[in-house]
Design a protein around this motif. Structure first.
Motif, PDB file in Angstrom:
ATOM      1  N   VAL A   1      -7.655   2.326  -5.996  1.00 53.12           N
ATOM      2  CA  VAL A   1      -6.572   1.570  -6.610  1.00 53.12           C
ATOM      3  C   VAL A   1      -5.972   0.645  -5.576  1.00 53.12           C
ATOM      4  N   ALA A   2      -5.734  -0.597  -5.980  1.00 55.72           N
ATOM      5  CA  ALA A   2      -5.054  -1.559  -5.119  1.00 55.72           C
ATOM      6  C   ALA A   2      -3.611  -1.667  -5.577  1.00 55.72           C
ATOM      7  N   ALA A   3      -2.697  -1.573  -4.623  1.00 50.17           N
ATOM      8  CA  ALA A   3      -1.273  -1.598  -4.948  1.00 50.17           C
ATOM      9  C   ALA A   3      -0.601  -2.782  -4.260  1.00 50.17           C
TER      10      ALA A   3
ATOM     11  N   LEU B   1       5.827  -2.861  -9.081  1.00 50.40           N
ATOM     12  CA  LEU B   1       4.683  -2.294  -8.375  1.00 50.40           C
ATOM     13  C   LEU B   1       3.469  -2.439  -9.286  1.00 50.40           C
ATOM     14  N   VAL B   2       2.475  -3.194  -8.836  1.00 53.05           N
ATOM     15  CA  VAL B   2       1.276  -3.457  -9.617  1.00 53.05           C
ATOM     16  C   VAL B   2       0.145  -2.591  -9.079  1.00 53.05           C
ATOM     17  N   LEU B   3      -0.417  -1.748  -9.966  1.00 53.50           N
ATOM     18  CA  LEU B   3      -1.542  -0.886  -9.605  1.00 53.50           C
ATOM     19  C   LEU B   3      -2.786  -1.415 -10.297  1.00 53.50           C
ATOM     20  N   ALA B   4      -3.791  -1.802  -9.501  1.00 56.33           N
ATOM     21  CA  ALA B   4      -5.014  -2.398 -10.051  1.00 56.33           C
ATOM     22  C   ALA B   4      -6.202  -1.488  -9.746  1.00 56.33           C
ATOM     23  N   PRO B   5      -6.768  -0.808 -10.765  1.00 57.37           N
ATOM     24  CA  PRO B   5      -7.945   0.030 -10.534  1.00 57.37           C
ATOM     25  C   PRO B   5      -9.106  -0.793  -9.983  1.00 57.37           C
ATOM     26  N   GLN B   6      -9.823  -0.221  -9.012  1.00 54.77           N
ATOM     27  CA  GLN B   6     -10.928  -0.898  -8.372  1.00 54.77           C
ATOM     28  C   GLN B   6     -12.270  -0.379  -8.896  1.00 54.77           C
ATOM     29  N   PRO B   7     -13.334  -1.160  -8.754  1.00 56.94           N
ATOM     30  CA  PRO B   7     -14.639  -0.748  -9.298  1.00 56.94           C
ATOM     31  C   PRO B   7     -15.145   0.581  -8.745  1.00 56.94           C
TER      32      PRO B   7
ATOM     33  N   GLU C   1       1.418   4.991   0.010  1.00 58.32           N
ATOM     34  CA  GLU C   1       1.865   6.370  -0.194  1.00 58.32           C
ATOM     35  C   GLU C   1       2.482   6.552  -1.575  1.00 58.32           C
ATOM     36  N   ILE C   2       3.329   5.602  -1.954  1.00 62.20           N
ATOM     37  CA  ILE C   2       3.970   5.694  -3.274  1.00 62.20           C
ATOM     38  C   ILE C   2       2.928   5.594  -4.375  1.00 62.20           C
ATOM     39  N   ALA C   3       1.982   4.654  -4.247  1.00 65.94           N
ATOM     40  CA  ALA C   3       0.939   4.500  -5.260  1.00 65.94           C
ATOM     41  C   ALA C   3       0.093   5.761  -5.362  1.00 65.94           C
ATOM     42  N   THR C   4      -0.211   6.361  -4.239  1.00 69.54           N
ATOM     43  CA  THR C   4      -1.010   7.593  -4.260  1.00 69.54           C
ATOM     44  C   THR C   4      -0.262   8.712  -4.974  1.00 69.54           C
ATOM     45  N   ASP C   5       1.037   8.836  -4.682  1.00 73.64           N
ATOM     46  CA  ASP C   5       1.841   9.874  -5.335  1.00 73.64           C
ATOM     47  C   ASP C   5       1.889   9.657  -6.847  1.00 73.64           C
ATOM     48  N   LEU C   6       2.016   8.386  -7.261  1.00 76.69           N
ATOM     49  CA  LEU C   6       2.089   8.105  -8.699  1.00 76.69           C
ATOM     50  C   LEU C   6       0.765   8.403  -9.395  1.00 76.69           C
TER      51      LEU C   6
ATOM     52  N   VAL D   1     -12.097 -13.799   6.550  1.00 75.24           N
ATOM     53  CA  VAL D   1     -10.889 -13.296   7.204  1.00 75.24           C
ATOM     54  C   VAL D   1      -9.832 -12.870   6.197  1.00 75.24           C
ATOM     55  N   ALA D   2     -10.058 -13.133   4.917  1.00 76.95           N
ATOM     56  CA  ALA D   2      -9.063 -12.793   3.889  1.00 76.95           C
ATOM     57  C   ALA D   2      -9.609 -11.685   3.005  1.00 76.95           C
ATOM     58  N   TRP D   3      -8.674 -11.034   2.303  1.00 76.41           N
ATOM     59  CA  TRP D   3      -9.037  -9.936   1.397  1.00 76.41           C
ATOM     60  C   TRP D   3      -8.352 -10.143   0.062  1.00 76.41           C
ATOM     61  N   ALA D   4      -9.089  -9.871  -1.008  1.00 76.48           N
ATOM     62  CA  ALA D   4      -8.529  -9.855  -2.350  1.00 76.48           C
ATOM     63  C   ALA D   4      -8.674  -8.430  -2.853  1.00 76.48           C
ATOM     64  N   GLN D   5      -7.581  -7.693  -2.769  1.00 79.27           N
ATOM     65  CA  GLN D   5      -7.599  -6.261  -3.066  1.00 79.27           C
ATOM     66  C   GLN D   5      -8.614  -5.569  -2.153  1.00 79.27           C
ATOM     67  N   SER D   6      -9.731  -5.096  -2.640  1.00 84.04           N
ATOM     68  CA  SER D   6     -10.680  -4.383  -1.776  1.00 84.04           C
ATOM     69  C   SER D   6     -11.886  -5.225  -1.406  1.00 84.04           C
ATOM     70  N   GLN D   7     -11.889  -6.522  -1.775  1.00 83.25           N
ATOM     71  CA  GLN D   7     -13.053  -7.364  -1.527  1.00 83.25           C
ATOM     72  C   GLN D   7     -12.771  -8.397  -0.451  1.00 83.25           C
ATOM     73  N   PRO D   8     -13.712  -8.570   0.505  1.00 89.53           N
ATOM     74  CA  PRO D   8     -13.554  -9.652   1.487  1.00 89.53           C
ATOM     75  C   PRO D   8     -13.789 -11.005   0.821  1.00 89.53           C
ATOM     76  N   VAL D   9     -13.079 -11.997   1.300  1.00 87.14           N
ATOM     77  CA  VAL D   9     -13.168 -13.339   0.720  1.00 87.14           C
ATOM     78  C   VAL D   9     -13.544 -14.332   1.815  1.00 87.14           C
ATOM     79  N   ALA D  10     -14.674 -15.004   1.624  1.00 84.25           N
ATOM     80  CA  ALA D  10     -15.101 -16.030   2.581  1.00 84.25           C
ATOM     81  C   ALA D  10     -14.335 -17.316   2.338  1.00 84.25           C
ATOM     82  N   VAL D  11     -14.283 -18.150   3.364  1.00 87.28           N
ATOM     83  CA  VAL D  11     -13.655 -19.462   3.217  1.00 87.28           C
ATOM     84  C   VAL D  11     -14.489 -20.297   2.251  1.00 87.28           C
TER      85      VAL D  11
END
Length: 931
Positions: free
Chosen positions: A768-770, A758-764, A802-807, A663-673
């Motif tokens: 990008v996760a913002a 604003l933290v921008l984290a490139p994904q695999p 939107e802001i992250a995409t523009d940057l 039920v949780a997410w870490a950036q673009s990855q699902p996280v199990a309990v």
């Protein structure tokens, strides 16, 4: 010539009272000194007792309503008393001995100064036991029985002059009866004590006549009602007896006094008294006319000073002596923490911890896995634990996870640098686990050696070591708290102190691992059912244990239910982190007790030694504990054994179900309990059951000792890879600082607390996760499961995207102005993350685009990534709205009250310590302590 005696008998009309009334009337007729007249006051319908009163020879029968109190009934009868005749006050269930009246009348004749002669009241069902023999009161007006519930051995027969007595059976001198009418305002409580006080103020005495015996039944005590009546009478006497100048002060003090008494009664483990205290205070304050009548009666008859009363008050020393005489024998053995090896086990665990985590001694902090720094100030820690703005996101206002309160408490232990408390936690985790488990073992066995065995097995639990190596702070705290929860929860049904402690521990455990809530609620429900069946007096204590948990969790529960995500309540608090978990086809390993696919880290350990990484045999090392646990329900302590097996099964079921809940997410990855919390609960049940088997199993004692040693050695062998993981570089635990942002941002945040990054984290996959982080760092207590489990993007999330995409894309939109409008002062292109080709391409292209953006000044490369500063005037962060502020205050008040009550209940007192020593530590109805 002896004075005439007029008996006044107050009878309650009911079918049950008929037999008792007949016995009393017969006793009155059988007196060796006959009464000269008898008046009967029937309170209620006269039909059930008509035949008895008609044959009694009474000179008069008065009918009154069933609600008429004793004092009012006596007042009705006094109108028929011959002037100058002494009055003998009896209730329908007060049966005097044949010589009682003669003894009472003789005492009045011998003592002209005596106004009241009081008999010895004995138990009607056991005439050798005293019910009442004189009363006194403390400095603050609390009534004190001078003898109550003791066997009559003549030990009090020398008592003579007392302050007052129970009103049943007293003989009042005729010349003072008009002035010593019982006070209706006392509501039938302590009327005899009030008569005695007024008699002494009139210059008279109250004399005990132990030779005069009156048998009375022990009343069926109704706790709430009796507490209310007694406290109301006490407060009324306080107003009636006070000097005129102090009456208003006393009256104004009743509500503050009720608040103070609430705290005192909670500390004294008497929470049932609290409602009665408040009700009595309100009623006493409202009865101003009754107070005026009582004061007028005293003023009219007073002839002596209050010194005559003060000389007969109960002193603190006399109360202490009485308490000592009523203490029950001590059955609890000494704890033997030092002599029994508990202290040595903790010390040994500390040495192992230092060796296993030697590198931590040189680290400034810990990081990695689900670890994050704590807020830098104590005020910041507790601000994160309150409803309000969250530290992550654009203007997110929501309830805080209860886990934030746990981290705030942890950080407050080291206020100078709260994040250092995490490093200390890791260094002390093993000895703390041993300490908690050793005390939990005192509920299971009295054998010192087995307590050490249970402590060692608990500290070496695979789930615990996995949480230390792949750092999961919430899971570590759960493992440290569970044995204390067993220790306190096992005794919650018999002690308010244990119930208060268990309620706080349960709240902390659920706060750290919400996935354990269903299993723990099942355990609570089973405990409640058993308490209802076996110990009904403990029902309120067991019910209370769940109240603080509900108070702390209800804001988050309401928020999740309101948005239709009830399953999200099971999400792990803190930083969402997937970490090493079992694959879908490996979930069967949960039944073997390991939360990861590499059991105990043996695969990596063997590979590092150049050996085949076969790990099929590792779970066999846990088999001795499991087999011993299965034997526990077959022993003579089968009840405790079954209870522990139920806990183990619930823990395994929780761990197995946890892997299916994502039920949780870490950036673009699902996280199990995380299943490790459930495994810790299961391990607790297994270890406790195994110790029961080692204690009272069928085999000879030598065989049981050998089995315990073998089980401990096997678990220690299974733990070797985890204990050496940090040295081998196989642990996710690493050195850290008190910030997750570059030092430049941290320094600026110290100046302006509302600065955001604003933290921008490139994904695999090239995305990008913002995220937006407020302040000097992303913190452990600043995380929110309401954000990590959000099923859809909020308006703030969309705007960040939107802001992250523009940057990143280098569009022509005014991204810099949008950042400044929302209080964002920095942009960080994070260096952490999976280093795939797509992520590297994104990182380079994003850095180029942001460099070309007007209004963003490149600060430089940092260990955390590339940092830019927003060179535009920033808008301040919006303040919280009035409605949100009011909601925050309401939630904080409810939670503080629940926690404060639990703390007051948990505080030990001399009385609770004495009560605890009268019960064995081991919880089991049939258990007998053995040497």
């Amino acid at each position: 010539m002896p004075a005439a005696v007029h008996a006044v008998l107050v009878a309650r009309s009911s079918p049950e009272a008929v037999k008792v009334l007949g016995r009393t009337l017969e006793a009155v007729r059988s007196q060796t000194r006959p009464v000269d007249a008898l008046t009967i006051v029937v309170c209620g319908p006269i039909a059930p007792v008509r035949e008895l009163v008609s044959a009694s020879g009474a000179e008069g029968v008065i009918e009154a309503s069933a609600a008429t109190p004793f004092a009012a009934a006596v007042e009705f009868a006094l109108r028929r008393v011959t002037p100058g005749a002494s009055v003998w006050l009896l209730a329908h269930d007060a049966t005097p001995d044949a010589t009682a009246l003669a003894a009472l009348a003789g005492e009045l004749e011998r003592g002209p100064s005596i106004a009241i002669a009081a008999p010895k009241l004995v138990d009607a069902d056991d005439v050798d036991r005293i019910v009442s023999l004189g009363q006194s009161m403390t400095r603050f007006g609390r009534a004190v029985e001078l003898a109550d519930g003791e066997f009559d051995q003549g030990q009090y027969d020398a008592l003579d002059d007392v302050l007052g007595s129970d009103i049943r059976g007293v003989l009042v001198r005729g010349e003072v009866i008009a002035d010593l009418v019982p006070d209706r305002a006392l509501l039938g409580v302590d009327e005899g004590l009030d008569l005695g006080v007024r008699a002494h103020l009139a210059g008279r005495r109250v004399a005990l006549v132990p030779r005069a015996r009156v048998a009375v039944p022990r009343p069926a005590r109704k706790r709430m009602r009796d507490d209310f009546l007694q406290r109301t009478a006490q407060l009324h006497r306080r107003l009636a007896y006070a000097p005129a100048w102090a009456v208003l002060l006393h009256w104004l003090s009743f509500l503050p006094l009720a608040l103070w008494k609430t705290a005192v009664q909670l500390i004294a483990k008497n929470p049932a008294f609290v409602p009665a205290e408040w009700a009595a205070a309100i009623v006493a304050m409202a009865r101003i006319p009754a107070v005026a009548r009582s004061r007028a009666r005293i003023r009219r008859t007073r002839r002596a000073s209050w010194a005559a009363v003060d000389a007969l008050r109960a002193t603190r020393e006399s109360l202490r002596e009485r308490q000592a005489s009523h203490d029950h024998p001590i059955v609890r053995r000494e704890l033997r923490f030092f002599s029994g090896g508990g202290a040595w086990a903790v010390l040994a665990a500390g040495v192992v911890s230092v060796i296993a985590f030697l590198a931590l001694l040189s680290w400034p902090g810990v990081a990695g896995g689900a670890l994050l720094p704590l807020a830098r100030t104590v005020s910041g820690l507790w601000a994160e634990a309150a409803f309000g703005r969250r530290a992550v996101g654009l203007d997110v206002v929501s309830p805080a996870d209860p886990f934030a309160a746990v981290t705030a408490l942890l950080g407050s232990l080291w206020p100078g640098s709260p994040s250092f408390a995490l490093l200390a936690l890791w260094l002390l985790a093993l000895p703390l686990a041993v300490l908690g488990a050793w005390f939990a073992a005192t509920r299971v066995t009295v054998r010192s050696g087995l307590r050490v065995v249970m402590a060692a097995l608990w500290a070496l639990a695979p789930s615990f070591l996995s949480a230390l190596v792949d750092p999961r702070p919430a899971a570590v705290l759960v493992h440290l708290l569970l044995p204390w929860l067993l220790f306190a929860g096992a005794a919650a049904h018999r002690s308010w102190g244990a119930a208060g402690t268990a309620s706080l521990l349960l709240a902390a455990v659920i706060a750290c691992a919400p996935s354990l809530a269903p299993a723990l609620v099942v355990v609570w429900a089973l405990g409640l059912v058993l308490t209802c069946a076996l110990r009904p007096r403990g029902i309120a204590r067991v019910v209370w244990t769940l109240v603080p948990s509900a108070a702390l969790a209800f804001p988050v529960v309401l928020a999740q239910l309101d948005r239709g995500t009830p399953w999200a309540l099971l999400a792990d608090p803190g930083r969402p982190w997937a970490g090493p978990v079992l694959a879908a086809d490996e979930r069967w390993r949960i039944a073997l007790g390991f939360p990861t696919s590499d059991p105990g880290g043996w695969g990596g350990f063997l590979a590092g030694l150049g050996l085949p990484a076969e790990t099929w045999w590792v779970p066999i090392l846990l088999a001795p504990v499991a087999l011993a646990a299965l034997v526990a329900p077959l022993t003579r302590r089968w009840r405790a054994g079954i209870a522990m097996i139920v806990i183990a099964v619930l823990g395994l079921a929780t761990a197995g179900a946890a892997l299916s809940v994502q039920v949780a997410w870490a950036q673009s990855q699902p996280v199990a309990v995380w299943p490790g919390a459930g495994l810790s609960l299961a391990w607790l049940g297994l270890v406790a059951a195994a110790v029961i088997a080692f204690d009272v199993g069928f085999a000879p004692r030598a065989v049981l000792r050998a089995a315990a040693l073998v089980a401990t050695a096997c678990v220690l062998l299974a733990a070797i890879p985890s204990l050496t993981a940090v040295h081998r570089g196989q642990a996710a635990l690493r050195s850290g600082t008190d910030t997750t942002l570059p030092a430049y941002v941290s320094a600026q945040a110290a100046i302006a607390e509302d600065v955001a990054t604003l933290v921008l984290a490139p994904q695999p996959d090239g995305g990008v996760a913002a995220s937006v982080v407020w302040g000097a760092s992303e913190t452990l207590g600043g995380q929110s499961t309401l954000q990590s489990t959000q099923p859809a993007l909020s308006d703030g999330d969309r705007r960040i995207a939107e802001i992250a995409t523009d940057l990143v894309a280098g569009s022509s939109a005014d991204a810099t102005g949008a950042l400044a409008e929302r209080g964002v002062g920095f942009v960080l292109l994070a260096a952490e993350g999976q280093d795939t080709d797509a992520a590297r391409v994104l990182r380079l292209s994003a850095a180029t685009a942001i460099d070309q953006r007007a209004g963003l000044v490149r600060v430089g490369e940092t260990p955390r990534g590339v940092l830019w500063s927003v060179d535009v005037d920033r808008a301040p962060r919006p303040a919280i709205s009035d409605d949100d502020a009011q909601t925050a205050r309401g939630i904080a008040l409810i939670q503080l009250i629940a926690v404060a009550v639990a703390l007051l209940l948990a505080v030990p007192t001399p009385a609770s310590h004495r009560a605890a020593r009268r019960k064995p530590r081991v919880i089991a109805a049939e258990y007998e302590e053995v040497s």
